[in-house]
Scaffold this active site. Structure first.
Site, PDB file in Angstrom:
ATOM      1  N   THR A 443     -50.535 -67.120  56.060  1.00  0.00           N
ATOM      2  CA  THR A 443     -49.911 -68.187  55.309  1.00  0.00           C
ATOM      3  C   THR A 443     -50.659 -69.524  55.350  1.00  0.00           C
ATOM      4  O   THR A 443     -51.545 -69.738  56.158  1.00  0.00           O
ATOM      5  CB  THR A 443     -48.449 -68.357  55.772  1.00  0.00           C
ATOM      6  OG1 THR A 443     -47.837 -67.072  55.871  1.00  0.00           O
ATOM      7  CG2 THR A 443     -47.641 -69.193  54.839  1.00  0.00           C
ATOM      8  N   THR A 461     -48.460 -67.660  50.699  1.00  0.00           N
ATOM      9  CA  THR A 461     -48.887 -66.611  51.622  1.00  0.00           C
ATOM     10  C   THR A 461     -49.371 -65.341  50.924  1.00  0.00           C
ATOM     11  O   THR A 461     -48.970 -65.056  49.797  1.00  0.00           O
ATOM     12  CB  THR A 461     -47.711 -66.229  52.552  1.00  0.00           C
ATOM     13  OG1 THR A 461     -48.137 -65.320  53.552  1.00  0.00           O
ATOM     14  CG2 THR A 461     -46.563 -65.624  51.770  1.00  0.00           C
ATOM     15  N   GLU A 463     -49.348 -62.972  53.491  1.00  0.00           N
ATOM     16  CA  GLU A 463     -48.725 -62.401  54.685  1.00  0.00           C
ATOM     17  C   GLU A 463     -49.696 -62.294  55.854  1.00  0.00           C
ATOM     18  O   GLU A 463     -49.820 -63.233  56.619  1.00  0.00           O
ATOM     19  CB  GLU A 463     -48.050 -61.062  54.408  1.00  0.00           C
ATOM     20  CG  GLU A 463     -46.799 -60.846  55.256  1.00  0.00           C
ATOM     21  CD  GLU A 463     -47.076 -60.474  56.709  1.00  0.00           C
ATOM     22  OE1 GLU A 463     -46.240 -60.786  57.566  1.00  0.00           O
ATOM     23  OE2 GLU A 463     -48.106 -59.860  56.984  1.00  0.00           O
ATOM     24  N   GLU A 487     -46.957 -58.151  51.729  1.00  0.00           N
ATOM     25  CA  GLU A 487     -45.670 -58.804  51.990  1.00  0.00           C
ATOM     26  C   GLU A 487     -44.550 -57.832  52.311  1.00  0.00           C
ATOM     27  O   GLU A 487     -43.586 -58.192  52.984  1.00  0.00           O
ATOM     28  CB  GLU A 487     -45.286 -59.645  50.773  1.00  0.00           C
ATOM     29  CG  GLU A 487     -44.629 -60.951  51.130  1.00  0.00           C
ATOM     30  CD  GLU A 487     -45.577 -61.846  51.897  1.00  0.00           C
ATOM     31  OE1 GLU A 487     -45.265 -62.165  53.060  1.00  0.00           O
ATOM     32  OE2 GLU A 487     -46.613 -62.231  51.356  1.00  0.00           O
ATOM     33  N   ASP A 490     -42.928 -57.357  55.688  1.00  0.00           N
ATOM     34  CA  ASP A 490     -41.915 -58.279  56.207  1.00  0.00           C
ATOM     35  C   ASP A 490     -40.523 -57.671  56.165  1.00  0.00           C
ATOM     36  O   ASP A 490     -39.574 -58.232  56.712  1.00  0.00           O
ATOM     37  CB  ASP A 490     -41.921 -59.590  55.400  1.00  0.00           C
ATOM     38  CG  ASP A 490     -42.849 -60.642  55.993  1.00  0.00           C
ATOM     39  OD1 ASP A 490     -43.380 -60.419  57.090  1.00  0.00           O
ATOM     40  OD2 ASP A 490     -43.043 -61.691  55.354  1.00  0.00           O
ATOM     41  N   SER A 515     -38.366 -64.016  54.848  1.00  0.00           N
ATOM     42  CA  SER A 515     -39.536 -64.800  55.208  1.00  0.00           C
ATOM     43  C   SER A 515     -39.185 -65.824  56.279  1.00  0.00           C
ATOM     44  O   SER A 515     -38.014 -66.190  56.452  1.00  0.00           O
ATOM     45  CB  SER A 515     -40.069 -65.526  53.959  1.00  0.00           C
ATOM     46  OG  SER A 515     -41.085 -66.441  54.296  1.00  0.00           O
ATOM     47  N   GLY A 538     -47.999 -69.378  60.102  1.00  0.00           N
ATOM     48  CA  GLY A 538     -47.891 -68.888  61.471  1.00  0.00           C
ATOM     49  C   GLY A 538     -46.856 -67.814  61.712  1.00  0.00           C
ATOM     50  O   GLY A 538     -46.342 -67.695  62.826  1.00  0.00           O
ATOM     51  N   GLY A 539     -46.497 -66.994  60.693  1.00  0.00           N
ATOM     52  CA  GLY A 539     -45.534 -65.926  60.912  1.00  0.00           C
ATOM     53  C   GLY A 539     -44.189 -66.474  61.348  1.00  0.00           C
ATOM     54  O   GLY A 539     -43.760 -67.538  60.911  1.00  0.00           O
TER      55      GLY A 539
END
Length: 632
Positions: A443, A461, A463, A487, A490, A515, A538-539
């Site tokens: 991202t 993003t 991902e 994506e 996720d 997300s 940063g997830g």
């Protein structure tokens, strides 16, 4: 003596940041491009790239925050009228150029995203999605460009033949991980409503860079060297790597004529260039050539529709000031988790605790970690695409209701609690299972304010780093292209829990995966004036990176640069994670004494922030990455 990479980086900067002469008569650089490039601030770009070339310290021992390892010192920026904060100097300057030409914040965001697609391909791009939070002086709207699952997706698509979840990396690099890209359709919709310059004008900087080349940055080079999966895709290998499989060195001028052609088509006819015709066919083909081919179809691309949602806003008090914090609603979990964490911390005895020697105290960190565990428990149970999963008690604000936060805050004591269960906001009856933990990455974030009274925060993003590692090209003879997202990883890989209850974030056709992206705008509750725009990559730790930046600037009174510079910390429900080399041993020991398992790890945020203070905009760009702030 400088090493080879440093020499190459400085040699590239000594010409021009774009690797071309913007006043030259090159036949492939149009007059419009030259006018655009003349306005770029070469000094700002060169200064930032030189900073990026510096070799960071790698000492793991405790040091004072101002000399901590892994950071590139950045000055902070002060602007009068308008500003752009983005993750790469070339992208930032493209956005600033658009603002100086009279463009709006959305105009600048489009230009920034197009350049990021080229120069920061590991993080975002036209093959991915984005959340854009926008304020036009009166209304805050949430533009949802999140990817969707194909029509043929199934809840079991990430299970193997024995019904067990696929290994995460296997899923990421498969064709099954690719969601229908949504960033371009969303940006076009936002531009139709808030743009001031012609759509095609916004693509000029990225097209010029793609045609003429840009210097490979230290971060891009490092990530290319470390990624084995990307080399397995023939299009990506031919573009990013030399014949021997090694990545191009820092400073190498990397051209992407295939992307330039795609961007010309999007500039001419809009997102339709990605949804139909040769590019759409190439997108589908890229998912089919991957291991475990996906179900993405041309019909999925044609039918994608961005959404406009109501922003999720809630009151917040910091340093005695009444604020209104607005974030992105589900399918993002960011605004809810940040609102809960900051709201719970505000209800503890440590609510207004100051920094101690420039760092959060162990007691404050303990309370923050406990608040995080409670917030992430609710996140795992409740949050998913609202078109498929209803909000608890019928309203997402139930998770931020003051009475509910009062109840949850009573679970935070002086020691780590044995359990951090999800709550029941509004007396909601739980019929869902909690989503199991799985990695999240990737991202980029963009914050922009313009001279027309508009402000935005956009997190964008593909991902994971380099997404699904599938690169799209319509012409094998033309190097380059763009990367597709992963994506769909996720989503929860398992559709039900051990009791057979459905998991809210399970895969379903047409669904948007949950997300952690947290684009955030902060307002003065009385005047309604925009005070801050912030966010980070940063997830799942995006939530903590953004919360830290908000609390640092609004409660501790730091400049946005100083708030971003603070060491990172947080918990996803388990151990407390502290940024490696940034906290003294006494802090670790104090947290352990309160019952926490503490892990010191690399927490490479990429936060960008703009803050209105004393009539000026102050900017901050994360020292852990390559971004800068620019404007007027």
């Amino acid at each position: 003596m400088a090493d080879e990479s440093d020499t190459l980086c400085r040699a590239q900067i000594s010409t021009t940041p774009l690797g071309i002469n913007p006043l030259s008569g090159d036949s492939h650089v149009t007059t419009a491009h030259r006018r655009s490039l003349r306005r770029l601030s070469w000094l700002a770009i060169a200064t930032a790239l030189l900073s990026a070339c510096a070799s960071p310290s790698t000492s793991p021992t405790w040091q004072a925050p101002e000399a901590a390892s892994g950071l590139q010192r950045k000055p902070g920026w002060t602007l009068e009228r308008q500003a752009v904060a983005a993750a790469n100097p070339l992208a930032t300057q493209a956005g600033a150029d658009i603002l100086r030409a009279g463009g709006s914040a959305v105009d600048a965001a489009v230009a920034v995203q197009m350049v990021l697609t080229l120069v920061e391909p590991q993080s975002s791009g036209i093959g991915g999605g984005a959340f854009l939070l926008h304020h036009d002086g009166k209304t805050v709207l949430a533009y949802d460009g999140r990817e969707t699952a194909p029509a043929k997706a199934s809840p079991a698509m990430f299970l193997d033949e024995q019904g067990k979840p696929l290994p995460f990396n296997t899923a990421v690099t498969s064709g099954r991980s690719v969601g229908v890209p949504g960033a371009m359709a969303m940006l076009k919709l936002a531009h139709q409503r808030h743009g001031r310059l012609p759509w095609a004008r916004l693509f000029e900087p990225a097209i010029a860079l793609a045609d003429n080349g840009f210097p490979v940055s230290p971060r891009l080079h490092t990530l290319l060297a470390a990624d084995e999966a990307l080399r397995q895709d023939p299009v990506a290998r031919a573009y990013f790597y030399r014949a021997d499989g090694s990545p191009y060195p820092v400073g190498h001028r990397l051209r992407n004529p295939e992307l330039a052609e795609v961007l010309r088509n999007i500039a001419a006819i809009g997102p339709l260039a990605l949804q139909e015709g040769p590019v759409a066919n190439a997108i589908v083909a890229a998912t089919k050539r991957a291991p475990l081919p996906g179900e993405l179809s041309a019909d999925d691309l044609r039918r994608y529709t961005p959404k406009v949602r109501e922003a999720l806003c809630h009151p917040h008090q910091a340093a005695g000031r009444e604020l209104r914090v607005c974030g992105f609603p589900p399918p993002s979990s960011g605004a809810l988790a940040i609102g809960q964490i900051l709201g719970l911390v505000a209800r503890t005895p440590q609510a207004t605790a100051p920094l101690v020697d420039g760092l959060p105290s162990p007691e404050w960190l303990h309370r923050y970690a406990e608040a995080s565990r409670l917030a992430f428990a609710d996140r795992a149970l409740y949050v998913a695409d609202p078109d498929f999963v209803p909000a608890p008690a019928g309203d997402w604000h139930s998770l931020l209701d003051p009475a509910y936060l009062d109840e949850r805050a009573r679970l935070i004591g002086p020691q780590r609690a044995p359990d951090a269960p999800a709550g029941q906001p509004g007396g909601a009856k739980v019929a869902l299972g909690a989503m199991p933990k799985q990695p999240e990455y990737g991202t980029s974030h963009i914050s922009i304010v313009d001279a027309h009274g508009n402000a935005l925060a956009m997190t964008t993003t593909i991902e994971a780093g380099f997404g699904s590692r599938r690169m799209v090209s319509t012409n094998p003879a033309r190097p380059g292209g763009f990367l597709l997202n992963n994506e769909l990883t996720d989503f929860s890989f398992t559709p039900t829990d051990a009791q057979g209850r459905p998991i809210a974030n399970r895969v379903e056709p047409g669904k948007r995966p949950r997300s952690s992206m947290s684009p955030t705008l902060v307002f003065d509750a009385k005047s309604g004036d925009v005070l801050m725009s912030a966010g980070s990559p940063g997830g799942a730790f995006i939530i903590h990176y953004t919360a830290k930046t908000l609390h640092g600037a609004l409660q501790w009174g730091l400049t946005p640069q100083a708030a971003v510079d603070l060491p990172n910390f947080g918990s996803l429900g388990g151990p407390v994670q502290l940024e490696k080399g940034r906290f003294p041993p006494a802090t670790v020991q104090a947290l352990q004494a309160r019952g926490h398992t503490v892990q010191e790890v690399e927490l490479t945020s990429g936060a960008q922030a703009l803050l209105r203070r004393d009539g000026r905009w102050l900017g901050g760009a994360d020292p852990r990455r390559e971004g800068i702030v620019a404007g007027d």
